[in-house]
Design an enzyme around this catalytic site. Structure first.
Site, mmCIF file in Angstrom:
data_model
loop_
_atom_site.group_PDB
_atom_site.id
_atom_site.type_symbol
_atom_site.label_atom_id
_atom_site.label_comp_id
_atom_site.label_asym_id
_atom_site.label_seq_id
_atom_site.Cartn_x
_atom_site.Cartn_y
_atom_site.Cartn_z
ATOM 1 N N SER A 145 -77.960 12.711 -44.741
ATOM 2 C CA SER A 145 -78.349 11.398 -45.250
ATOM 3 C C SER A 145 -79.636 10.863 -44.622
ATOM 4 C CB SER A 145 -77.208 10.396 -45.037
ATOM 5 O OG SER A 145 -77.026 10.141 -43.673
ATOM 6 N N LYS A 168 -77.831 5.764 -39.476
ATOM 7 C CA LYS A 168 -78.560 5.143 -40.596
ATOM 8 C C LYS A 168 -79.624 4.206 -40.028
ATOM 9 C CE LYS A 168 -75.959 6.587 -44.137
ATOM 10 N NZ LYS A 168 -75.322 7.632 -43.295
#
Lengths: 171, 171
Positions: free
Chosen positions: A92, A129
DNA sequence: CATGTTGATAAAAGTACATTATTCTAGGCT
DNA sequence: AGCCTAGAATAATGTACTTTTATCAACATG
């Protein structure tokens, strides 16, 4: 047959020891003796760091173009008490240069400001993230178009473990 | 008024010292005493490495999901004598996750086989490229479409300093 | 005079010992 | 009986001392 008389100036000169420096006896755990001797002998795991330009055609690293001596732990870890590592899983954050199986260096003592890359725990899963925090909105932004941002509403609780300071990638 | 008699079982128990382990006196350079004591006390700069899964909602790192304790120098540097660092300049390897100002860990003792990422000296400039070596042809391949491969002909001499094993990227 | 040998000198390295710290038991006290 | 305390026991620690190593000046030798 004595060869007697004064011998001023004689004697073992200073700095002729293993370390070219005076030493001190200290006490260390038995299990670490070997590593510490290696540590002391190599000058604290310091290795040369080279810059961009070198002498033309120079076939091997030379001291001329050295930037300095570097110790990884010292360079990357500022506060050992608040630093830990996390192994990356998933793709990701691939556009931020974070690949699966990379090791992240995470500092718990830094501020989780907008734009920082953070390690957060969501539903029992560890995730890395980029933190979006503006106008009361909080999101965890992936850096890969195949993934969706994670909105942090009033229901969810965001547990931020720490801020990523470095990525260690194995080629 | 003696409180005499046997005292079997008395005495300071083992492992009650600073290191919970028996120690040994060794001699180290005076200038490193402080760092070595810190090194010994922190268990050799070892810090926890966490894996992917953690307990649901767990707000902070817990020992339950630890993969182990990791020392950066130990993990990344296998042979200190043949290892050095190089600071990256330029964007030619950006697709391999190598960015400007990253630090590369380079091992001089590894084989420069086809496909390895190498540090080479070309015209006095240090460069990092992927090595192409097939059917007598030798090229240095960038991993960025804006750059051209460098063909190594009979005129040029290729000085390979070492093989890149890891990339340290600052986010 | 050049060269080699020997023992004086002094630093380095390793280790034993004295000191310190800690815990535990036996006896005394309440 | 339970609590307190002196001191016995023993590990941990730091350092003084002993042993080892290295160098050099003085003397002997050719």
């Amino acid at each position: 047959m004595p060869r007697g008389g004064k011998r001023s100036g004689a004697g073992r000169p200073k700095g002729t020891g293993k370390y070219s420096e005076s030493t001190k006896a200290i006490r260390v755990p038995e299990s670490m003796v070997e590593r510490i001797l290696e540590f002391a002998h190599s000058g604290g795991f310091k290795l040369p760091l080279y810059g961009g330009k070198v002498a033309a055609g120079c076939p091997a690293p030379t001291d001329d173009y050295i930037e300095g001596m570097l110790d990884l732990s010292e360079h990357l870890i500022h506060d050992p008490a608040s630093t830990f590592f996390v192994r990356v899983t998933g793709y990701s954050m691939i556009n931020a240069g974070i690949h699966p199986d990379d090791i992240l260096i995470v500092d718990r003592s830094l501020q989780a400001n907008h734009g920082k890359i953070v390690i957060a725990a969501i539903d029992g899963e560890l995730t890395v993230k980029r933190l979006y925090k503006k106008q009361g909105e909080v999101r965890l932004m992936p850096e890969n178009d195949d993934f969706e941002p994670i909105e942090i509403g009033s229901e969810e609780t965001l547990h931020i473990w720490g801020i990523v300071t470095n990525v260690i990638h194995t080629v």
